[in-house]
Design a protein around this motif. Structure first.
Motif, PDB file in Angstrom:
ATOM      1  N   CYS A  62       0.752  -1.096   0.126  1.00 29.46           N
ATOM      2  CA  CYS A  62      -0.145  -0.475   0.340  1.00 29.46           C
ATOM      3  C   CYS A  62       1.151   0.804   0.265  1.00 29.46           C
ATOM      4  O   CYS A  62       0.808   2.078  -0.638  1.00 29.46           O
ATOM      5  N   GLU A  63       1.753   1.174   1.043  1.00 29.18           N
ATOM      6  CA  GLU A  63       3.157   2.357   1.178  1.00 29.18           C
ATOM      7  C   GLU A  63       3.475   2.247  -0.746  1.00 29.18           C
ATOM      8  O   GLU A  63       3.859   4.085  -0.624  1.00 29.18           O
ATOM      9  N   LYS A  64       4.025   1.703  -0.749  1.00 31.46           N
ATOM     10  CA  LYS A  64       4.522   1.626  -2.582  1.00 31.46           C
ATOM     11  C   LYS A  64       4.187   1.296  -3.450  1.00 31.46           C
ATOM     12  O   LYS A  64       4.561   2.258  -4.624  1.00 31.46           O
ATOM     13  N   ALA A  67      -1.356   2.897  -2.538  1.00 28.32           N
ATOM     14  CA  ALA A  67      -2.300   4.476  -2.288  1.00 28.32           C
ATOM     15  C   ALA A  67      -1.623   5.210  -2.099  1.00 28.32           C
ATOM     16  O   ALA A  67      -0.362   4.734  -1.931  1.00 28.32           O
ATOM     17  N   ASN A  68      -2.169   6.266  -2.692  1.00 28.16           N
ATOM     18  CA  ASN A  68      -1.504   7.335  -2.579  1.00 28.16           C
ATOM     19  C   ASN A  68      -1.802   7.997  -0.913  1.00 28.16           C
ATOM     20  O   ASN A  68      -2.148   8.481  -0.629  1.00 28.16           O
ATOM     21  N   THR A  69      -0.398   7.775   0.106  1.00 27.24           N
ATOM     22  CA  THR A  69      -1.090   8.037   1.629  1.00 27.24           C
ATOM     23  C   THR A  69      -0.551   9.108   2.053  1.00 27.24           C
ATOM     24  O   THR A  69      -1.113  10.383   3.308  1.00 27.24           O
ATOM     25  N   VAL A  70      -0.357  10.263   0.939  1.00 28.03           N
ATOM     26  CA  VAL A  70      -0.695  11.903   1.078  1.00 28.03           C
ATOM     27  C   VAL A  70      -2.381  11.982   1.265  1.00 28.03           C
ATOM     28  O   VAL A  70      -2.265  12.825   2.036  1.00 28.03           O
ATOM     29  N   GLU A  72      -4.270   9.560   0.528  1.00 28.42           N
ATOM     30  CA  GLU A  72      -5.408   8.913   0.798  1.00 28.42           C
ATOM     31  C   GLU A  72      -5.084   7.918   2.261  1.00 28.42           C
ATOM     32  O   GLU A  72      -4.030   7.337   2.306  1.00 28.42           O
TER      33      GLU A  72
END
Lengths: 79, 79
Positions: A62-64, A67-70, A72
């Motif tokens: 997910c982190e890579k 997902a775009n963790t900024v 999402e």
């Protein structure tokens, strides 16, 4: 092991797709529909059998990539 | 009431997005990933308080707008 990753826009982030769905539902005559948000769901088949390791691997995915963790959030479910 | 609708391509239907994710995960070094499928998740806030009525309304929404039932399955969850 089967896994499901759900990726949703964070609550402060504008969601034009969700808005469009909400408006389309209104035009189709569905009343009483409040906020609508759209996200992605990704179902994966993993060879991993250890729940903890699978969860760690999925977080990493997910982190890579997933997902775009900024903007999402993601949630991981294992079956 | 909060509801979540999950829309996935039916199992026989080719899913190029899922394939692309699977290949990208492989390139990033994640081994042991089998089939990957991608779908949509839609979260709605409904005024309806009756579970049965809400479910009926959501099925109707799926049939009319949220899913293409020729190629997609949908699942409804209420909270």
């Amino acid at each position: 092991m089967k896994a499901r990753v759900t990726v949703m826009l964070k609550s402060g982030v504008l969601d034009p797709q969700g808005k469009a769905i909400g408006q389309a539902l209104g035009r189709l005559g569905f009343a009483g529909v409040g906020d609508v948000r759209q996200g992605k769901v990704i179902e994966l088949e993993l060879d991993e059998t250890d729940q903890g390791k699978a969860r760690a691997k999925l977080s990493d995915m997910c982190e890579k990539l997933l997902a775009n963790t900024v903007i999402e959030n993601y949630a991981i479910e294992l079956r």
